[in-house]
Design a protein around this motif. Sequence first.
Motif, mmCIF file in Angstrom:
data_model
loop_
_atom_site.group_PDB
_atom_site.id
_atom_site.type_symbol
_atom_site.label_atom_id
_atom_site.label_comp_id
_atom_site.label_asym_id
_atom_site.label_seq_id
_atom_site.Cartn_x
_atom_site.Cartn_y
_atom_site.Cartn_z
ATOM 1 N N ALA B 272 0.864 -1.189 0.000
ATOM 2 C CA ALA B 272 0.000 0.000 0.000
ATOM 3 C C ALA B 272 0.899 1.238 0.000
ATOM 4 C CB ALA B 272 -0.899 -0.018 1.220
ATOM 5 N N PRO B 273 0.403 2.339 -0.539
ATOM 6 C CA PRO B 273 1.260 3.527 -0.638
ATOM 7 C C PRO B 273 1.883 3.942 0.694
ATOM 8 C CG PRO B 273 -0.761 3.857 -1.894
ATOM 9 C CD PRO B 273 -0.912 2.553 -1.168
ATOM 10 N N TYR B 274 1.081 3.907 1.764
ATOM 11 C CA TYR B 274 1.645 4.347 3.049
ATOM 12 C C TYR B 274 2.723 3.389 3.526
ATOM 13 C CZ TYR B 274 -1.626 0.907 5.014
ATOM 14 O OH TYR B 274 -2.319 -0.247 5.299
ATOM 15 N N GLN B 275 2.597 2.107 3.142
ATOM 16 C CA GLN B 275 3.626 1.145 3.550
ATOM 17 C C GLN B 275 4.910 1.367 2.756
ATOM 18 O OE1 GLN B 275 1.203 -2.369 2.713
ATOM 19 N NE2 GLN B 275 1.431 -2.966 4.860
ATOM 20 N N VAL B 276 4.739 1.585 1.464
ATOM 21 C CA VAL B 276 5.924 1.805 0.620
ATOM 22 C C VAL B 276 6.624 3.085 1.056
ATOM 23 C CG1 VAL B 276 6.701 2.263 -1.732
ATOM 24 C CG2 VAL B 276 4.991 0.484 -1.306
ATOM 25 N N LYS B 277 5.812 4.087 1.400
ATOM 26 C CA LYS B 277 6.408 5.340 1.878
ATOM 27 C C LYS B 277 7.226 5.080 3.141
ATOM 28 C CE LYS B 277 4.871 9.830 3.633
ATOM 29 N NZ LYS B 277 3.712 10.436 4.278
ATOM 30 N N ARG B 313 0.985 11.521 -6.019
ATOM 31 C CA ARG B 313 1.591 10.358 -6.656
ATOM 32 C C ARG B 313 3.013 10.663 -7.150
ATOM 33 N NH1 ARG B 313 -2.073 8.417 -11.209
ATOM 34 N NH2 ARG B 313 -3.571 8.109 -9.560
ATOM 35 N N ALA B 314 3.170 11.848 -7.730
ATOM 36 C CA ALA B 314 4.496 12.212 -8.261
ATOM 37 C C ALA B 314 5.506 12.322 -7.126
ATOM 38 C CB ALA B 314 4.409 13.525 -9.031
ATOM 39 N N ALA B 315 5.057 12.848 -6.004
ATOM 40 C CA ALA B 315 5.970 12.999 -4.870
ATOM 41 C C ALA B 315 6.371 11.631 -4.333
ATOM 42 C CB ALA B 315 5.311 13.822 -3.774
ATOM 43 N N LEU B 316 5.408 10.713 -4.302
ATOM 44 C CA LEU B 316 5.729 9.370 -3.814
ATOM 45 C C LEU B 316 6.682 8.680 -4.784
ATOM 46 C CD1 LEU B 316 5.335 7.126 -1.746
ATOM 47 C CD2 LEU B 316 3.305 6.380 -2.999
ATOM 48 N N ALA B 317 6.458 8.895 -6.073
ATOM 49 C CA ALA B 317 7.353 8.296 -7.070
ATOM 50 C C ALA B 317 8.770 8.821 -6.888
ATOM 51 C CB ALA B 317 6.833 8.597 -8.478
ATOM 52 N N ALA B 318 8.862 10.113 -6.602
ATOM 53 C CA ALA B 318 10.197 10.693 -6.394
ATOM 54 C C ALA B 318 10.845 10.091 -5.144
ATOM 55 C CB ALA B 318 10.084 12.207 -6.264
ATOM 56 N N THR B 319 10.047 9.902 -4.120
ATOM 57 C CA THR B 319 10.561 9.286 -2.885
ATOM 58 C C THR B 319 11.071 7.880 -3.167
ATOM 59 O OG1 THR B 319 9.019 10.554 -1.550
ATOM 60 C CG2 THR B 319 9.919 8.570 -0.545
ATOM 61 N N ILE B 320 10.303 7.136 -3.947
ATOM 62 C CA ILE B 320 10.686 5.756 -4.274
ATOM 63 C C ILE B 320 11.976 5.745 -5.081
ATOM 64 C CG2 ILE B 320 10.005 3.732 -5.630
ATOM 65 C CD1 ILE B 320 7.049 4.435 -4.856
ATOM 66 N N GLU B 321 12.061 6.642 -6.032
ATOM 67 C CA GLU B 321 13.282 6.679 -6.846
ATOM 68 C C GLU B 321 14.481 7.047 -5.995
ATOM 69 O OE1 GLU B 321 13.042 8.879 -10.501
ATOM 70 O OE2 GLU B 321 14.864 7.875 -11.216
ATOM 71 N N GLY B 322 14.265 8.020 -5.098
ATOM 72 C CA GLY B 322 15.370 8.456 -4.255
ATOM 73 C C GLY B 322 15.823 7.366 -3.298
ATOM 74 N N ALA B 349 1.481 7.442 -17.802
ATOM 75 C CA ALA B 349 0.915 8.796 -17.734
ATOM 76 C C ALA B 349 0.108 8.997 -16.453
ATOM 77 C CB ALA B 349 0.031 9.055 -18.947
ATOM 78 N N GLY B 350 0.098 8.000 -15.608
ATOM 79 C CA GLY B 350 -0.558 8.147 -14.319
ATOM 80 C C GLY B 350 -2.058 7.933 -14.344
ATOM 81 N N ARG B 351 -2.582 7.332 -15.389
ATOM 82 C CA ARG B 351 -4.023 7.093 -15.461
ATOM 83 C C ARG B 351 -4.331 5.631 -15.168
ATOM 84 N NH1 ARG B 351 -5.992 10.487 -20.822
ATOM 85 N NH2 ARG B 351 -5.306 12.515 -20.044
ATOM 86 N N PHE B 352 -5.413 5.423 -14.453
ATOM 87 C CA PHE B 352 -5.896 4.056 -14.241
ATOM 88 C C PHE B 352 -6.807 3.700 -15.416
ATOM 89 C CE2 PHE B 352 -5.258 5.535 -9.816
ATOM 90 C CZ PHE B 352 -4.393 4.544 -9.370
ATOM 91 N N HIS B 353 -6.343 2.773 -16.247
ATOM 92 C CA HIS B 353 -7.116 2.441 -17.445
ATOM 93 C C HIS B 353 -8.163 1.372 -17.137
ATOM 94 C CE1 HIS B 353 -5.165 4.855 -20.509
ATOM 95 N NE2 HIS B 353 -4.074 4.723 -19.768
ATOM 96 N N VAL B 354 -9.349 1.604 -17.689
ATOM 97 C CA VAL B 354 -10.458 0.685 -17.479
ATOM 98 C C VAL B 354 -10.446 -0.348 -18.604
ATOM 99 C CG1 VAL B 354 -12.960 0.459 -17.216
ATOM 100 C CG2 VAL B 354 -11.797 2.554 -16.449
#
Lengths: 561, 440
Positions: B272-277, B313-322, B349-354
């Motif tokens: 989950a995002p909070y766990q990955v963070k 989402r972008a901030a979390l991605a940056a955190t993950i990359e860092g 592109a950050g979209r959830f595709h259906v």
Amino acid sequence: MSGGAIVEALDREGLFCLLEGGLVRVPHLVRGRLVAPPAIGADEARAALAAAGPRASYARVAAREGRAGAQVLRETLVDRATMRARAERDRVLVLPDVDAAALLYEDPAAERAALAAVPFERACALLEDVAEASAPEAPLGRRLRSLASETSGLADVLLDAALATNAAMLRGAAVREVVDRELGVGGVAGSRFLDGWVELDAPGFDGPTAEILAELERRGGGGGPPPARGRPALRALPTLQIHVTAGNAPVVAPASAARILSTRSGGVVKLPSGAVLPGAALGLALTAAARAHPGAAALADGLSLVYWKGGDGRVEERLFEPTVFDRVVVWGAPDAVERIGALAGAAAIRTLTFNPRYGVSLVGREAFADARGVGGPAAAARRAAADTVIWNQRACIASLVHYVESDEAGALRYAEALRDALAAADAVAPAAPAPADAGWIQRLRRGALAGARWLPVGGAGRDLRAAVVVVPGPFDLEQHPLSRLVVVRRVDRLEEAVALCHRGVSTAGVYPEARRLALRDALAARGVSNVLPLGGCERAWAGMPHDGMRVLADLVDWVNG
Amino acid sequence: MSAVERIAELGGALRAAAAAWASGDAYDEGEATRLRHRAIAACHAHYRAAIPAYRRMCDDAGVGDDAGLAAIVESCTVGDDWFKSYDTAWLEAGDFGAMGRWLGDACAEGAAGAAAAAGAGGVDDWLERLERAGVHVLYSSGTSGKLSFVPRGPASWESYTANGPSYLMARLQRMGLNLSEMDAVVLGFRGGRMGIQRAGVEIARWVARVEYLYDFEIRADTLREALRARTPLSTGGAAASEADGREAAYARVLAACRRATAAGRAVWLFGAPYQVKELCARAEAARAPRFAPGSVVTLGGGWKSFEGERVQRAALAATIEGALGVGAGRVMEAYSMVELNSPLMSCEAGRFHVPPLLEPLVYDEALVPLATGPDVTGVFGFLDATTTSYPGFVVTGDEVRLVRECCPCGLVGPAIAGEVRRAPGHEVRGCGGILATVRA
């Protein structure tokens, strides 16, 4: 100032009237002075709301050079014929920013002394004129009615009753009746305790130090006069109060203001979003009437009627000042109760809480055999419907759950009769769920209560106006939409329903009368505050306790003298 | 051919369409839409026949067997509370007969429910008996502590396990993942029937090694007990020091990450995002080495009660990359729920595709469907035409922005753009207000 002159002055100032772009500028009352919002146009107000986010209903407009800041509230218009929200049609109220410092008192003791010096008779005379100015037939009353009806979810019959009540409770005779009953002690009318020291015909008892003093007198040679041992005297002194009110009914904020004024106290009433206008109208009437009552000017000067967004730390962190305020009164919504309770508690200010509560109806099996209920429990259902629609089921005394002493078929027959009664009530006092409530009801129908038996009024889906739901088991009150939705539960014996009551239940309406009298003690022992005949749960009397409290008696300082 | 078989057949065809959609090969959107609408109509008729509560709901709304799509969309979607419309007291009392009858009323699995009830010794035992009877039950928990039970018979389970891979494999292939050479780190439990755990369990089937944050199976009884007591979970279900348990668990998965990196193996991190963070923060604090090239991160489950910790989402991605060295292009996020057979995966592109398996819907706050448009914001719902065990027509509690335009990533069809948030809560209304703990 005459009623017509008040409204003419407001029109000249562009206050409390509908302006271009669906904008209404609403003044605050701050320590007896009207504070008008800055001149902000509809476009700027709507831009602020848009900047606050999609569907935002509150925004602030920052102060800038030469212009004070403001608050903006968005209110959805209501189609009075159907009582449904008019999609995408709204208006905006512009209110002044609140300066918490301006709500405080520089010298609280002097403020209390000035309030205590106002003769009760003069206070009543002032309030009589306030009632006259704000009465429904007065120009200001008509203006309020015109503005309030645009967005109120209350049918005309309920809205008119609310506005009439707001004025009537300030009539001098009504205030006196309430005060005399609620503050009365030992057969002495309550107003006498406000006006001065009252000697009571009560026996006194010496404490142990009387013996010590007597011995000291003997050892010291005696001869000195003993301390006065006359009759005890008592006085009710004004306090400085903060009232945080709820918007579930348009009578709440004016009722809070009336409690401050009738105890000849001072304080701040936080007006609720959704019902700002009645409080603002009271402020307008009070300032107009006060000019003719210089002997009661301290009452107007001590009162503030203002709106701020709940949780606004700029106001709340400054306002709850224990060296200034003696009482906090908080109504209704749990988040407000929790937040304000914490603020007041941290400041050690005595707090009266009107917690979130609800009403229930207990229908005995006699309802099915009652001669008046030809063809079924129609008579009981009509009465229970009346207790259900109190302020459109948003009052804490409105009945949400009906317990029916019957078998399953009987519960269904009762539910059908109740559905018919609610349909008839919709003809007399129409109401429709607000969009979010309609969505919530749909979620219940298609979720938590999927297994229940639904009896809609007005049709299913988007046509629904009210509903009766026969549930097979317990229902989570958290999920109740408070929009004329009645949960019906069958019980074998009414005593089972009594066992389900607790302090969260404010009111139980019981049918028939013999069962009410039989269950009254048991319900009271479980914390229910009002055990009343079914159909009569809104009936009140002057000086009636509220949530188990004699409220006015808690809002004054009783001083022994 | 039975209704269930017919729906399963249409589901197979839809999976084929989804595979074509994902790979970009010979995808006919119009044909997929017609196919999906046929499946939706078949599901609706099946639900009316097999699910009594659904039929009652339709009858109340005047919706018959041959309803059109518009009527189904307006009146026949169920809320997520549908799956917890049982009485908690039945579980407390061990009345699995009542639970079985509920499964037969709110879902189409009454027969298995009745068979599993006899002698069931607890929730987990009941669930195991259902599984032996061919009905897989997944559950999810809300903050209330009441579990949503979603049963899947063989046909629905087949759809649940096959739908996702039908369109996700193309994405994994494009990313060049060699699963058999990768280590997986799952920030969840080793097993159990919690819906959110399933993705991790499925991942584990394909990779060389897997490390779980909690190396035990989560059981429903344990979860209910913990939710009631608001205590952290441990193997025995007893209260444990949250700090102790979590510290040790994160230390263990960080050690696994180090081992993989030292051996040059790529890592597939799922959580989950909070766990990955949190893992990122711990990795940085511990100066853990960055993951080996080829690693990926998959986020699922949203922020839940950790909303206060939400970052963009972008901030979390940056955190993950860092912290982990995994670039934004290799961070995927899944939007799913226990009632959904077909998870929505975010693109570059950050979209959830259906996927074509689902008919996406958007409602206003009154739960009235909003007209289809190129860019619509509201409450998300979907018609999942591959479920036969329960109503797969669901309105969620999430607010989304649904766009219909060709995505920069190349995928066509509807997609959720931006962040998914819980729809504005039911406002507390005045004096009657919320009585969160009161049942009447």
